[in-house]
Design an enzyme around this catalytic site. Structure first.
Site, PDB file in Angstrom:
ATOM      1  N   SER A   1       9.322  44.974   4.916  1.00  0.00           N
ATOM      2  CA  SER A   1       9.261  44.622   3.497  1.00  0.00           C
ATOM      3  C   SER A   1       7.805  44.682   3.059  1.00  0.00           C
ATOM      4  O   SER A   1       6.986  43.870   3.487  1.00  0.00           O
ATOM      5  CB  SER A   1       9.817  43.211   3.270  1.00  0.00           C
ATOM      6  OG  SER A   1      11.185  43.155   3.576  1.00  0.00           O
TER       7      SER A   1
ATOM      8  N   LYS B   1      13.834  46.299  -2.520  1.00  0.00           N
ATOM      9  CA  LYS B   1      13.818  45.153  -1.609  1.00  0.00           C
ATOM     10  C   LYS B   1      13.254  43.918  -2.303  1.00  0.00           C
ATOM     11  O   LYS B   1      13.731  42.801  -2.092  1.00  0.00           O
ATOM     12  CB  LYS B   1      13.009  45.476  -0.359  1.00  0.00           C
ATOM     13  CG  LYS B   1      12.949  44.327   0.651  1.00  0.00           C
ATOM     14  CD  LYS B   1      14.344  43.894   1.104  1.00  0.00           C
ATOM     15  CE  LYS B   1      14.310  42.656   1.988  1.00  0.00           C
ATOM     16  NZ  LYS B   1      13.795  42.911   3.330  1.00  0.00           N
TER      17      LYS B   1
ATOM     18  N   LYS C   1       5.944  35.704   1.009  1.00  0.00           N
ATOM     19  CA  LYS C   1       5.228  36.987   0.852  1.00  0.00           C
ATOM     20  C   LYS C   1       5.963  37.888  -0.122  1.00  0.00           C
ATOM     21  O   LYS C   1       5.345  38.537  -0.988  1.00  0.00           O
ATOM     22  CB  LYS C   1       5.108  37.672   2.217  1.00  0.00           C
ATOM     23  CG  LYS C   1       4.594  39.108   2.168  1.00  0.00           C
ATOM     24  CD  LYS C   1       4.556  39.729   3.550  1.00  0.00           C
ATOM     25  CE  LYS C   1       5.918  39.952   4.159  1.00  0.00           C
ATOM     26  NZ  LYS C   1       6.667  41.049   3.484  1.00  0.00           N
TER      27      LYS C   1
END
Length: 302
Positions: A99, A173, A241
């Protein structure tokens, strides 16, 4: 269609290890590398070649699958500190399934293009179970030609969909992570509200699973919350994150996304309070803490 015979997998943690296993089961020769060598070594008995460096892992491979912790680590492994791409043959595939940010994906795609390599940002959703079952949802960004070349590899790990040009897989994503994170928050609040109001939260979850409020988050992470089981599948620090990266993209696009901003703030507080290594469903603990309740049982924390 191009059939890839030899594949390197860089990053053999919770997700990378079962993905490498599924590639071997699909008939590919797999070379693996991990910063903690012992994790990669577990795959040697199953037929994987354990490499001492990323460059050694990719030597002679037609494709590399990267599953490390962040975009920064991807850049270190592929270009900077380790420079794995310099050991790859022109025309080979670089498939980053970590990711990463949309900008990071676009930048790395340009660097690959300059080296004569094909690029896909192909992050996944489905967690450890999806990686084990080869049922991951795979969001691919890159050229149509790169997607066709990589499709058989991706099918060995899950269900790939070509989203669009480089960077759009990473963007998809982030959209996924926005929805996952906010749903974890909603389920956390719902179970606490049910419990505080005198209902059995387990029974509430059970009945909601049969209605319009059903989600995999309620099914899987709702049970984690009830069991007080937050051993990491997806650590909260990585969820943060991703929400941070989604906030940055929203800012770049001039969007006001208040649910995203609030969810990001909640995860930041969870991580700051020491919960970064816990599963992201541990946001439930942060919701309880904010309301003065302990992590287990309905009583005020002392």
């Amino acid at each position: 269609m191009i059939t890839q015979q030899k594949i390197a997998v860089l990053g053999t943690g919770i997700m990378g290890s079962p993905m490498a296993r599924n590639l071997m089961r699909a008939g590919y020769a797999v070379s693996v590398w991990n910063r903690s060598r012992e994790k990669a070594a577990l795959l040697s008995d199953e037929g994987a070649h354990v490499a001492a460096s990323p460059s050694e892992a990719v030597n002679g491979c037609n494709a590399v699958v990267v599953m490390v912790s962040s975009g920064q680590v991807c850049e270190e492994v592929l270009f900077d500190t380790h420079g794995a791409t310099r050991a790859m043959n022109a025309g080979s595939l670089v498939i980053v399934m970590s990711s990463i940010g949309r900008g990071e994906a676009s930048s790395m795609a340009q660097r690959c293009d300059a080296l004569g390599l094909q690029w896909l940002d192909a992050p996944v959703s489905g967690g450890e179970k999806g990686a084990i079952d080869a049922s991951l949802s795979i969001m691919a960004g890159g050229t149509p030609e790169a997607f066709v070349a990589a499709k058989d590899i991706l099918l060995a790990m899950g269900r790939p969909v070509h989203i669009g040009p480089a960077g759009t897989g990473a963007l998809a994503k982030l959209v996924n992570q926005l929805m996952v994170a906010s749903t974890i928050g909603a389920v956390s609040e719902a179970l606490l509200l049910a419990e505080a109001g005198g209902a059995d939260p387990a029974r509430v979850r059970e009945v909601l699973l049969g209605g319009f409020a059903y989600s995999r988050i309620l099914e899987q992470h709702g049970q984690r919350m009830l069991d007080d089981n937050f051993s990491p599948g997806g650590p909260a620090k990585y969820q943060l994150k991703d929400t941070r990266a989604a906030c940055e993209v929203a800012h770049e696009l001039g969007l006001d996304l208040p649910l995203l901003a609030l969810t990001d703030h909640l995860f930041a507080d969870l991580v700051e309070s020491g919960g970064g290594e816990l599963d992201h469903s541990a946001l439930y603990l942060e919701v309880r803490r904010r309301n003065g309740f302990s992590s287990k049982g309905l009583h005020k924390a002392k």
